[in-house]
Design an enzyme around this catalytic site. Structure first.
Site, PDB file in Angstrom:
ATOM      1  N   HIS A 154      65.673   4.824 -19.243  1.00 37.40           N
ATOM      2  CA  HIS A 154      64.716   5.712 -18.579  1.00 37.40           C
ATOM      3  C   HIS A 154      65.226   7.147 -18.275  1.00 37.40           C
ATOM      4  CE1 HIS A 154      62.288   2.056 -17.071  1.00 37.40           C
ATOM      5  NE2 HIS A 154      63.251   1.671 -16.873  1.00 37.40           N
ATOM      6  N   HIS A 156      69.138 -12.301 -20.133  1.00 40.77           N
ATOM      7  CA  HIS A 156      69.777 -11.741 -19.117  1.00 40.77           C
ATOM      8  C   HIS A 156      69.946 -12.850 -17.931  1.00 40.77           C
ATOM      9  CE1 HIS A 156      65.545 -11.093 -17.948  1.00 40.77           C
ATOM     10  NE2 HIS A 156      65.546  -9.825 -18.661  1.00 40.77           N
ATOM     11  N   HIS A 193      68.817  -8.648 -27.261  1.00 43.23           N
ATOM     12  CA  HIS A 193      67.656  -8.050 -26.081  1.00 43.23           C
ATOM     13  C   HIS A 193      67.900  -6.224 -25.909  1.00 43.23           C
ATOM     14  CE1 HIS A 193      65.546  -8.552 -22.008  1.00 43.23           C
ATOM     15  NE2 HIS A 193      65.483  -7.288 -22.508  1.00 43.23           N
ATOM     16  N   LYS A 231      57.844 -13.286 -26.299  1.00 40.20           N
ATOM     17  CA  LYS A 231      58.541 -12.721 -25.044  1.00 40.20           C
ATOM     18  C   LYS A 231      57.583 -13.173 -23.864  1.00 40.20           C
ATOM     19  CE  LYS A 231      61.319 -10.776 -21.816  1.00 40.20           C
ATOM     20  NZ  LYS A 231      62.552 -10.114 -21.731  1.00 40.20           N
ATOM     21  N   HIS A 254      65.888  -2.620 -25.508  1.00 44.76           N
ATOM     22  CA  HIS A 254      64.494  -1.741 -25.347  1.00 44.76           C
ATOM     23  C   HIS A 254      64.708  -0.495 -25.988  1.00 44.76           C
ATOM     24  CE1 HIS A 254      62.723  -4.296 -22.026  1.00 44.76           C
ATOM     25  NE2 HIS A 254      64.094  -4.645 -21.770  1.00 44.76           N
ATOM     26  N   ASP A 278      70.158  -5.705 -23.011  1.00 47.58           N
ATOM     27  CA  ASP A 278      69.024  -5.300 -22.016  1.00 47.58           C
ATOM     28  C   ASP A 278      69.280  -3.634 -21.841  1.00 47.58           C
ATOM     29  OD1 ASP A 278      66.482  -5.196 -20.622  1.00 47.58           O
ATOM     30  OD2 ASP A 278      67.801  -6.294 -18.850  1.00 47.58           O
ATOM     31  N   LEU A 334      66.684  -5.091 -13.446  1.00 49.93           N
ATOM     32  CA  LEU A 334      66.009  -6.450 -13.175  1.00 49.93           C
ATOM     33  C   LEU A 334      66.520  -7.442 -14.346  1.00 49.93           C
ATOM     34  CD1 LEU A 334      62.654  -5.303 -11.665  1.00 49.93           C
ATOM     35  CD2 LEU A 334      64.619  -6.459 -10.492  1.00 49.93           C
ATOM     36  N   ALA A 368      63.720   0.305 -12.779  1.00 51.31           N
ATOM     37  CA  ALA A 368      64.855  -0.775 -13.296  1.00 51.31           C
ATOM     38  C   ALA A 368      65.187  -0.352 -14.580  1.00 51.31           C
ATOM     39  CB  ALA A 368      64.402  -2.094 -12.789  1.00 51.31           C
ATOM     40  N   HIS A 417      61.863 -13.780 -19.377  1.00 52.30           N
ATOM     41  CA  HIS A 417      62.399 -13.188 -18.156  1.00 52.30           C
ATOM     42  C   HIS A 417      62.316 -14.023 -17.071  1.00 52.30           C
ATOM     43  CE1 HIS A 417      63.100  -9.400 -15.904  1.00 52.30           C
ATOM     44  NE2 HIS A 417      62.717 -10.216 -14.968  1.00 52.30           N
TER      45      HIS A 417
HETATM   46  C1  NCD Z   1      63.637  -3.409 -18.268  1.00 49.44           C
HETATM   47  C2  NCD Z   1      62.913  -2.051 -18.811  1.00 49.44           C
HETATM   48  O1  NCD Z   1      63.091  -0.950 -18.324  1.00 49.44           O
HETATM   49  O2  NCD Z   1      62.071  -2.210 -19.665  1.00 49.44           O
HETATM   50  N1  NCD Z   1      64.252  -3.074 -17.056  1.00 49.44           N
HETATM   51  C3  NCD Z   1      65.502  -3.893 -16.703  1.00 49.44           C
HETATM   52  O3  NCD Z   1      65.532  -3.553 -15.400  1.00 49.44           O
HETATM   53  N2  NCD Z   1      65.759  -4.757 -17.427  1.00 49.44           N
HETATM   54  C4  NCD Z   1      62.738  -4.453 -18.438  1.00 49.44           C
HETATM   55  C5  NCD Z   1      63.275  -5.824 -18.150  1.00 49.44           C
HETATM   56  O4  NCD Z   1      63.855  -6.285 -19.364  1.00 49.44           O
HETATM   57  O5  NCD Z   1      63.323  -6.399 -17.210  1.00 49.44           O
HETATM   58 ZN    ZN Z   2      64.712  -6.241 -20.832  1.00 51.72          ZN
END
Ligand code: NCD
Ligand code: ZN
Length: 346
Positions: free
Chosen positions: A251, A174, A14, A99, A16, A247, A219, A263, A136
């Site tokens: 940001h 998660h 997982h 997803k 991003h 996860d 999150l 988040a 999620h």
């Molecule tokens: C994730 C994101 O920033 O894309 N944020 C997070 O807090 N995990 C989105 C997600 O997977 O929930």
């Molecule tokens: Zn995520």
């Protein structure tokens, strides 16, 4: 005295990566992972086979020379998703999983699912072809307390769905609560779960006592210590239904350190080191390879990686750079502020 541990190369189930300048900046920091399930919550989201194929091409084009990394793509499930397109993407090896974001649950989830009935034809098709659904698992009902949203999601959405469609393979991503762990452990088949680094290392006190720490906000939100204990027990138990999904969610620093901070925890650079720390603390270093490198591929029906990584244990605490520079601004690296004694040898 230093000691070392050689493990089969891990995968991140997982991740991003975002897009463009941010992606270029963060991609090198996943270099210890051979493959990753890449999240589709871009703006606009990665919905179709064509979206996934073009996003995969952009990831491959952004890889630094010599980084051996395979992105495993996911499709963002919307109420308008076409079952035939999903099946074609899976058949062609373009998409590994779909997803499910409940609409409004997290960052960039506005196009997510409001009514599960509307996506049943897609889910039925996935069950037929053995394509996993990554979930999620948080209810978005405003009346439900944020700390209860995972448990309520299981009762109201996930369990009814799995009873309706037992052949569907579901990854609860998660997992953050003892309820989630117990639900997975109680399932006879077709259910597995991933854990992030921060939910194993921290609990909500770390985020909220003595000042509010926006870089621990993600999150699903960090839960109380009893849940953290349940996660650590499950992760280190050797149960093949549990594996890593960082996860890691970058940001820009200014977007986290804000009156309404977003988040996401950027853990990719330190994930393997911190997981070694957790497994050592739990007396389970012999099970780290299963969690990092074996259970995930088995669940997703893939071969284990052939390469290895070497972990080094240092007596003196190990420190990582506090942030990484990207073309989208600096991104703060996950730092629990606790003693860490492991690093991956580059
Ligand atoms: C994730 C994101 O920033 O894309 N944020 C997070 O807090 N995990 C989105 C997600 O997977 O929930
Ligand atoms: Zn995520």
């Amino acid at each position: 005295m230093t000691s070392t541990l050689t493990l089969t190369r891990p995968d991140d189930w997982h991740l991003h990566l975002r897009d463009r300048a941010m992606m270029e900046g963060v991609l090198p920091h996943s270099r210890h992972f051979a493959r990753a399930i890449v999240m589709p919550n871009l703006v606009p989201p990665v919905v179709t086979a064509v979206d996934a194929a073009t996003y995969r091409d952009r990831i491959l084009a952004a890889l630094p020379d010599g980084q051996d990394f395979t992105p495993l793509m996911t499709l963002y499930l919307t109420e308008a998703t076409d079952a035939a397109d999903v099946a074609a993407a899976h058949g062609a090896g373009i998409a590994t999983a779909v997803k499910l974001y409940p609409a409004g649950a997290t960052t960039n989830s506005a196009s997510g699912v409001r009514d599960i009935d509307k996506v049943m034809p897609v889910l039925e098709r996935m069950a037929q072809i053995g394509m996993p659904l990554c979930v999620h698992g948080e209810i978005t009902d405003a009346a439900v307390d944020i700390f209860d949203r995972e448990a309520v999601f299981i009762d109201r959405v996930l369990d009814p769905l799995r009873r309706r469609l037992p052949e569907l393979k579901v990854t609860m991503e998660h997992v953050t609560t003892a309820d989630g762990v117990a639900y997975i452990e109680s399932a006879e088949r077709n259910l597995a779960g991933s854990f992030t680094v921060q939910h194993l290392v921290l609990n909500r006190n770390h985020m909220l006592v003595g000042g509010i720490r926006p870089h621990f906000y993600c999150l699903p939100i960090l839960k109380r210590g009893t849940h953290q204990k349940a996660l650590r027990r499950a992760a280190t138990s050797g149960d093949p239904r549990f594996f890593v999904g960082t996860d890691s969610a970058p940001h820009p620093q200014h977007a986290k350190e804000a009156a309404c901070g977003c988040a996401g925890v950027f853990s990719a650079p330190v994930a393997v080191a911190w997981l070694a720390q957790v497994f050592e603390e739990e007396g389970a270093l012999d099970r780290l390879e299963g969690f990092l490198s074996q259970h995930g591929p088995a669940w997703y029906g893939l071969a284990q990686n052939t390469g290895t990584i070497e972990l080094v244990r240092e007596d003196a605490p190990v420190h990582f750079p506090a942030s990484v520079e990207t073309g989208a601004g600096p991104v703060v690296v996950f730092d629990p502020g606790l003693p860490l004694h492991w690093r991956v040898k580059d």
